[in-house]
Write a protein that holds these residues in place. Structure first.
Motif, PDB file in Angstrom:
ATOM      1  N   LYS A 169     -89.540 -89.323  60.475  1.00 43.38           N
ATOM      2  CA  LYS A 169     -89.102 -88.977  59.127  1.00 43.38           C
ATOM      3  C   LYS A 169     -87.821 -88.155  59.159  1.00 43.38           C
ATOM      4  CE  LYS A 169     -93.618 -88.970  56.807  1.00 43.38           C
ATOM      5  NZ  LYS A 169     -94.613 -88.122  56.107  1.00 43.38           N
ATOM      6  N   ARG A 170     -87.755 -87.191  60.066  1.00 47.85           N
ATOM      7  CA  ARG A 170     -86.567 -86.342  60.155  1.00 47.85           C
ATOM      8  C   ARG A 170     -85.343 -87.158  60.542  1.00 47.85           C
ATOM      9  NH1 ARG A 170     -88.809 -82.825  62.677  1.00 47.85           N
ATOM     10  NH2 ARG A 170     -88.407 -83.462  64.826  1.00 47.85           N
ATOM     11  N   ALA A 171     -85.534 -88.119  61.455  1.00 46.64           N
ATOM     12  CA  ALA A 171     -84.411 -88.970  61.846  1.00 46.64           C
ATOM     13  C   ALA A 171     -83.967 -89.856  60.694  1.00 46.64           C
ATOM     14  CB  ALA A 171     -84.800 -89.816  63.051  1.00 46.64           C
ATOM     15  N   THR A 172     -84.920 -90.328  59.878  1.00 43.29           N
ATOM     16  CA  THR A 172     -84.570 -91.167  58.731  1.00 43.29           C
ATOM     17  C   THR A 172     -83.808 -90.380  57.675  1.00 43.29           C
ATOM     18  OG1 THR A 172     -86.533 -92.519  59.135  1.00 43.29           O
ATOM     19  CG2 THR A 172     -85.485 -92.716  56.986  1.00 43.29           C
ATOM     20  N   ARG A 173     -84.240 -89.146  57.414  1.00 40.66           N
ATOM     21  CA  ARG A 173     -83.535 -88.321  56.427  1.00 40.66           C
ATOM     22  C   ARG A 173     -82.127 -87.989  56.877  1.00 40.66           C
ATOM     23  NH1 ARG A 173     -88.672 -85.636  56.144  1.00 40.66           N
ATOM     24  NH2 ARG A 173     -87.862 -84.047  57.569  1.00 40.66           N
ATOM     25  N   SER A 174     -81.953 -87.694  58.144  1.00 44.47           N
ATOM     26  CA  SER A 174     -80.604 -87.381  58.634  1.00 44.47           C
ATOM     27  C   SER A 174     -79.695 -88.600  58.583  1.00 44.47           C
ATOM     28  CB  SER A 174     -80.689 -86.849  60.064  1.00 44.47           C
ATOM     29  OG  SER A 174     -81.235 -87.828  60.929  1.00 44.47           O
ATOM     30  N   SER A 175     -80.267 -89.794  58.803  1.00 42.76           N
ATOM     31  CA  SER A 175     -79.459 -91.009  58.724  1.00 42.76           C
ATOM     32  C   SER A 175     -79.039 -91.298  57.290  1.00 42.76           C
ATOM     33  CB  SER A 175     -80.238 -92.196  59.298  1.00 42.76           C
ATOM     34  OG  SER A 175     -80.542 -91.981  60.652  1.00 42.76           O
ATOM     35  N   ASN A 176     -79.927 -91.072  56.331  1.00 40.55           N
ATOM     36  CA  ASN A 176     -79.587 -91.300  54.923  1.00 40.55           C
ATOM     37  C   ASN A 176     -78.575 -90.293  54.417  1.00 40.55           C
ATOM     38  OD1 ASN A 176     -81.393 -93.436  54.872  1.00 40.55           O
ATOM     39  ND2 ASN A 176     -83.087 -92.181  54.122  1.00 40.55           N
ATOM     40  N   ALA A 177     -78.602 -89.085  54.956  1.00 43.04           N
ATOM     41  CA  ALA A 177     -77.671 -88.056  54.509  1.00 43.04           C
ATOM     42  C   ALA A 177     -76.243 -88.343  54.953  1.00 43.04           C
ATOM     43  CB  ALA A 177     -78.109 -86.683  55.021  1.00 43.04           C
ATOM     44  N   THR A 178     -76.061 -89.032  56.033  1.00 45.77           N
ATOM     45  CA  THR A 178     -74.704 -89.303  56.522  1.00 45.77           C
ATOM     46  C   THR A 178     -73.970 -90.331  55.672  1.00 45.77           C
ATOM     47  OG1 THR A 178     -75.647 -90.932  58.039  1.00 45.77           O
ATOM     48  CG2 THR A 178     -75.307 -88.705  58.898  1.00 45.77           C
ATOM     49  N   GLY A 179     -74.715 -91.200  54.959  1.00 44.40           N
ATOM     50  CA  GLY A 179     -74.064 -92.225  54.136  1.00 44.40           C
ATOM     51  C   GLY A 179     -73.835 -93.500  54.908  1.00 44.40           C
ATOM     52  N   THR A 180     -73.583 -94.543  54.155  1.00 46.01           N
ATOM     53  CA  THR A 180     -73.404 -95.854  54.783  1.00 46.01           C
ATOM     54  C   THR A 180     -72.083 -95.960  55.522  1.00 46.01           C
ATOM     55  OG1 THR A 180     -72.499 -96.653  52.689  1.00 46.01           O
ATOM     56  CG2 THR A 180     -74.853 -96.981  53.076  1.00 46.01           C
ATOM     57  N   GLN A 181     -71.061 -95.202  55.107  1.00 43.78           N
ATOM     58  CA  GLN A 181     -69.756 -95.336  55.758  1.00 43.78           C
ATOM     59  C   GLN A 181     -69.775 -94.758  57.161  1.00 43.78           C
ATOM     60  OE1 GLN A 181     -66.885 -93.534  53.171  1.00 43.78           O
ATOM     61  NE2 GLN A 181     -67.066 -95.131  51.596  1.00 43.78           N
ATOM     62  N   ASN A 182     -70.427 -93.622  57.345  1.00 43.43           N
ATOM     63  CA  ASN A 182     -70.428 -92.978  58.652  1.00 43.43           C
ATOM     64  C   ASN A 182     -71.723 -93.234  59.419  1.00 43.43           C
ATOM     65  OD1 ASN A 182     -67.944 -91.866  57.978  1.00 43.43           O
ATOM     66  ND2 ASN A 182     -68.893 -90.051  57.059  1.00 43.43           N
ATOM     67  N   LEU A 183     -72.506 -94.214  58.986  1.00 36.85           N
ATOM     68  CA  LEU A 183     -73.797 -94.447  59.637  1.00 36.85           C
ATOM     69  C   LEU A 183     -73.616 -94.937  61.068  1.00 36.85           C
ATOM     70  CD1 LEU A 183     -76.834 -94.555  59.495  1.00 36.85           C
ATOM     71  CD2 LEU A 183     -76.678 -96.857  58.535  1.00 36.85           C
TER      72      LEU A 183
END
Length: 213
Positions: free
Chosen positions: A110-124
């Motif tokens: 869950k923590r990894a998923t939240r951090s990935s969503n916070a970065t945005g699609t451009q910097n994913l």
């Protein structure tokens, strides 16, 4: 008048050649005998020295073992920099330990998923590549199971159980930790030998790391 010639033993060509064979047939020219394959020196394997044995206590002294000291256990919701450790004892229920590991793995994902969503699609893509290069992410963070003495068997049983799960990978390591024991001496004993109040002994520990694939 011709004198009779004494009979001489006949020598064949093969016999003359066989008598001239060298005594060392497997060494080439210029090779000293000390370098023969049968006498080649083998590299000696270096072994770790075992810890020194503790001195024997007198008859009027007894050992009082202290519990092992553990650092504070972090929260399951703590960052990836805080190791998620579960200390296993001989009385720890097997199913309870499995559920605790699964709960921590769910929080890691869950923590990894939240951090990935916070970065945005451009910097994913850049963030994922950076996490992989730095050794981070849910695939690098693991849950540690540690046990000593009689709990080692249960820790290995848990490792064998998680090795049969298809969504995780297991890492097993061994080591040792220092344990402090108190020495209690009876004053009315027959021996008057001076004994230290405490001493440190080494205890074997098994560490199992469980992480997501």
């Amino acid at each position: 008048m011709h004198r009779p010639v004494p009979n001489q033993p006949s020598r064949t060509l093969g016999a003359s050649r066989s008598s001239k064979k060298p005594s060392i047939a497997y060494l080439s020219e210029g090779t000293p005998p000390s370098m023969a394959p049968s006498q080649a020196s083998k590299p000696s394997a270096t072994k770790a020295k075992p810890p020194p044995k503790l001195p024997r206590l007198p008859s009027n002294a007894r050992v009082q073992k202290r519990p092992l000291l553990h650092p504070p256990i972090p929260s399951p919701y703590a960052a990836a920099s805080s190791p998620k450790v579960i200390y296993i004892s001989a009385s720890t229920p097997f199913i309870s330990a499995v559920k605790r590991v699964r709960k921590l793995l769910v929080e890691i994902e869950k923590r990894a998923t939240r951090s990935s969503n916070a970065t945005g699609t451009q910097n994913l893509e850049g963030s994922v590549a950076g996490a992989v290069a730095a050794g981070g992410g849910p695939r690098a963070e693991e849950v540690l199971l540690k046990g000593t003495n009689r709990a080692i068997e249960k820790v290995l049983q848990l490792a064998l159980f998680f090795q049969g799960q298809g969504d995780v990978k297991v890492r097993i390591g061994t080591g040792s930790v220092g344990a402090v024991d108190d020495i209690e001496v009876e004053e009315d004993g027959a021996d008057d030998e001076e004994v230290q109040e405490t001493r440190v002994r080494r205890v074997s520990v098994v560490e199992v790391g469980v992480s997501l694939k």
